[in-house]
Design a protein around this motif. Structure first.
Motif, PDB file in Angstrom:
ATOM      1  N   SER A 275       0.832  -1.196   0.000  1.00 22.36           N
ATOM      2  CA  SER A 275       0.000   0.000   0.000  1.00 22.36           C
ATOM      3  C   SER A 275       0.870   1.250   0.000  1.00 22.36           C
ATOM      4  O   SER A 275       2.102   1.171   0.087  1.00 22.36           O
ATOM      5  CB  SER A 275      -0.902   0.001   1.246  1.00 22.36           C
ATOM      6  N   SER A 315      -7.806   7.454  -3.037  1.00 23.78           N
ATOM      7  CA  SER A 315      -7.522   7.409  -1.599  1.00 23.78           C
ATOM      8  C   SER A 315      -8.437   8.308  -0.785  1.00 23.78           C
ATOM      9  O   SER A 315      -8.281   8.397   0.437  1.00 23.78           O
ATOM     10  CB  SER A 315      -6.069   7.845  -1.341  1.00 23.78           C
ATOM     11  N   GLN A 324      -7.947   7.773   3.324  1.00 25.50           N
ATOM     12  CA  GLN A 324      -7.255   6.639   3.912  1.00 25.50           C
ATOM     13  C   GLN A 324      -5.840   7.055   4.298  1.00 25.50           C
ATOM     14  O   GLN A 324      -5.188   7.791   3.557  1.00 25.50           O
ATOM     15  CB  GLN A 324      -7.150   5.494   2.902  1.00 25.50           C
ATOM     16  N   SER A 327      -3.535   3.193   1.544  1.00 25.25           N
ATOM     17  CA  SER A 327      -4.453   2.828   0.471  1.00 25.25           C
ATOM     18  C   SER A 327      -3.780   1.802  -0.425  1.00 25.25           C
ATOM     19  O   SER A 327      -2.561   1.853  -0.640  1.00 25.25           O
ATOM     20  CB  SER A 327      -4.838   4.075  -0.340  1.00 25.25           C
ATOM     21  N   MET A 350      -6.577   1.721   7.286  1.00 24.85           N
ATOM     22  CA  MET A 350      -7.096   1.659   5.923  1.00 24.85           C
ATOM     23  C   MET A 350      -8.567   2.038   5.827  1.00 24.85           C
ATOM     24  O   MET A 350      -9.164   1.948   4.749  1.00 24.85           O
ATOM     25  CB  MET A 350      -6.869   0.268   5.320  1.00 24.85           C
ATOM     26  N   TYR A 352     -11.741   4.808   5.915  1.00 24.43           N
ATOM     27  CA  TYR A 352     -11.926   6.192   5.458  1.00 24.43           C
ATOM     28  C   TYR A 352     -12.423   7.027   6.627  1.00 24.43           C
ATOM     29  O   TYR A 352     -13.465   6.752   7.212  1.00 24.43           O
ATOM     30  CB  TYR A 352     -12.932   6.249   4.302  1.00 24.43           C
ATOM     31  N   ARG A 625     -13.573   2.845  -3.976  1.00 23.55           N
ATOM     32  CA  ARG A 625     -13.025   2.768  -2.622  1.00 23.55           C
ATOM     33  C   ARG A 625     -12.718   1.309  -2.268  1.00 23.55           C
ATOM     34  O   ARG A 625     -11.670   1.007  -1.735  1.00 23.55           O
ATOM     35  CB  ARG A 625     -13.971   3.401  -1.605  1.00 23.55           C
TER      36      ARG A 625
END
Length: 635
Positions: A275, A315, A324, A327, A350, A352, A625
């Motif tokens: 990520s 993101s 995030q 992401s 991770m 939101y 997302r």
């Protein structure tokens, strides 16, 4: 070498302006909603009584990021309220220097960090970028005088770790004033940096070694450009070679398909679960813009373009109110325990949300799109170069260029020139690496042009009203990651299997959500078959374009359902914990077990087991997302 048009000489229109307006309606314009430190005015960069209450540098970095991003966005979006708040901070600092010229919070001047043996002056780089932009648009000499006094009259060291990033500001001041002392200070900091930095993968002798780096990713992105910046003022090639080597290493071992380095705090690999931190989007592309301007190599712009049009919207939420911290191209859920990265695995990194994260990300995300706009046009001598694409109006040297396009959702870009009299212009434009062919028309007539190293060039006598129409060829293509999975791309956009969302509000967290899906997502593809049978559908573009329910582009490809790829359920996880007992001398990394029930996005299966062939629809990555972007491969 190139220079960008001054801030304010390029103003966004169309999709770009809609994106900026969405920012201003979200985090950028309502930063106080994001909790500490943004709602606490006692640790602002300027407090009238000078009574900052935070003795650590961290909140000033976070707020400095926001000041830079919000200033530019407010100018671009004509937001008087945000602009007033930002300028209150900037001019409050400028109008209240210490007797020795020092600018900024007293805490950053007087708080000696005993664990590192230096004062923290890194946040000044972050905030002074806003002052650089403010000077370019206002030409207020007070800014130059105040920044000059800050560096020339104050007695402090700048070579320790991120403090060295002040080299960027020093070289900018030298370019404006031609005062050689700024270069002397910058070279001293650069040459002494290795003696203080014990992160061995950032040292000059390590950058030339062909192997992955293990270092804090954001720091790497910030430091890597400094040699190139110093070269631009001194002409000393050895400085530039260090930056080129650093970036080469990053691209080879750490660059994710969405355009930013894999960096869940520390640089990792480029496998399907790797990520990126959202800070990397702003800091990495900022370095790429410098590398292009100094080297003229347009491939740095191709990477920046991919990051801005994929990683950035991918993101953040559609309303730009939650982001995030980490992401990933593959993430099939996003909740308070879904962090599948080694660093603090099983926590909310991770999900939101707009608070309770590493708050540097909340400040830094505001810079990314504004800096893309800031760097859309460049010049060198009599050459005007269209570096990055999007609808805008540029005014430079008595010439107005109106750029109209639906880029990145369309591959045609039109430039209309306005001028008081005819003029011979050397107009050049970037030919993206993904474009295998280019058609250029002048006032409707197909016209030849020269090509050289990622650029097209048209030198002719231009008249008022001339229109240059450029159409790039955007084919569907694939890229394969280091673990053998395949990704689908077309033009500047990465495509993904976006999953419908079941949304739960997180308790007591501003704009915090848990996201789940009932969609089936375990698919594999045959790359050759997918390319041969792919079908593209274009639809109407709604405002800034990145909407899950109404994407402007879809690609349908054949795929195969798998029976052996499912959620990774855990009752205990091993967390990588970073203990900075002394960040410069002894970084300690340990894995600690944590008993927690969590469901994580799984890695791709080594041997996919196929149960059914179907057709799936992919949409632009930035509209998703929850998603699968890295697909297992079947023959």
């Amino acid at each position: 070498m190139y220079s960008h048009f001054d801030f304010g000489e390029v103003m966004p229109k169309g999709i770009l302006k809609e994106f900026i307006q969405n920012q201003l309606n979200g985090i950028t314009g309502h930063i106080d909603d994001s909790g500490s430190p943004f709602g606490d005015r006692s640790n602002d960069w300027f407090v009238p009584a000078g009574k900052q209450n935070d003795q650590y540098w961290y909140p000033y970095e976070q707020k400095g990021y926001w000041l830079d991003g919000a200033l530019k966005a407010a100018y671009y979006g004509n937001d008087a309220s945000v602009l007033s708040r930002v300028k209150g901070q900037l001019y409050g600092v400028l109008n209240n220097p210490d007797e020795d010229g020092y600018l900024g919070p007293a805490n950053l001047k007087t708080n000696y960090d005993k664990s590192k043996n230096f004062y923290n002056r890194w946040p000044h780089t972050v905030m002074f970028r806003a002052l650089m932009a403010e000077y370019e648009i206002t030409k207020d000499e007070k800014i130059i005088k105040a920044l000059s006094n800050h560096y020339l009259n104050s007695d402090f060291s700048l070579h320790e770790l991120r403090n060295a990033t002040n080299i960027e500001i020093l070289v900018w001041l030298y370019n404006v004033t031609k005062t050689k002392k700024f270069i002397d200070i910058a070279e001293d900091a650069f040459n002494r940096f290795p003696s203080a930095c014990k992160w061995k993968d950032m040292l000059p002798e390590s950058l030339a070694v062909d192997k992955p780096a293990f270092i804090h990713g954001v720091t790497y992105c910030e430091i890597e450009k400094l040699g190139a910046i110093l070269y631009s003022a001194t002409g000393k090639r050895q400085y530039l070679e260090l930056s080129i080597a650093a970036e080469r290493k990053l691209e080879k071992y750490h660059l994710l398909v969405c355009g930013v380095p894999s960096s869940s705090e520390f640089l990792t690999s480029i496998n399907s679960l790797d990520s990126h931190e959202i800070c990397d989007i702003s800091d990495y592309t900022w370095s790429l813009y410098y590398l292009f301007k100094i080297t003229g190599d347009t491939h740095y712009l191709d990477i920046a373009e991919r990051a801005i049009w994929n990683a950035l919207p991918g993101s953040v939420s559609e309303d730009f109110k939650s982001i995030q911290y980490f992401s990933c191209p593959n993430q099939v859920l996003a909740d308070e325990t879904s962090n599948h990265n080694a660093y603090h695995r099983g926590d909310a990194s991770m999900s939101y949300r707009s608070e309770g994260l590493a708050q540097c990300c909340i400040g830094n995300v505001n810079r990314a799109m504004s800096n893309y706009i800031y760097n859309m046009f460049a010049y060198s001598g009599d050459e005007i170069f269209a570096a990055l694409y999007g609808s805008c109006e540029a005014n430079h040297g008595g010439i107005k260029i109106t750029e109209e396009t639906a880029y990145p959702f369309d591959e045609t870009v039109c430039f209309k020139f306005s001028m008081s009299e005819k003029k011979i212009l050397n107009f050049s434009f970037r030919i993206p690496l993904w474009s295998k062919d280019v058609c250029l028309k002048v006032n409707g007539q197909k016209t030849d042009f020269t090509k050289d190293k990622g650029k097209g060039n048209l030198c002719r006598e231009f008249s008022d009203g001339d229109i240059i129409k450029i159409t790039f060829k955007a084919d569907i293509y694939t890229e394969t990651t280091s673990d053998g999975v395949v990704c689908i791309l077309r033009g500047p956009l990465l495509y993904t299997l976006a999953l419908s969302e079941k949304v739960e509000k997180q308790e007591n967290v501003a704009y915090g959500y848990n996201l789940y899906t009932d969609d089936f997502w375990a698919y594999a593809v045959n790359p050759e078959e997918a390319l041969k049978n792919a079908a593209v559908a274009k639809k109407a573009i709604k405002d800034f374009g990145f909407h899950l329910q109404s994407p402007p582009l879809e690609i349908t490809i054949p795929a195969y359902k798998l029976s052996n790829w499912t959620y990774d359920d855990k009752e205990e996880v091993q967390q990588l914990v970073y203990e900075a007992r002394n960040e410069l001398i002894d970084d300690t990394f340990v894995f600690e077990p944590k008993k927690i029930h969590c469901r994580l996005t799984p890695n791709v299966p080594e041997k996919p087991e196929v149960c059914e062939k179907v057709a799936i629809k992919l949409i632009p990555y930035g509209a998703s997302r929850l998603r699968i972007t890295n697909f297992p491969v079947i023959k």
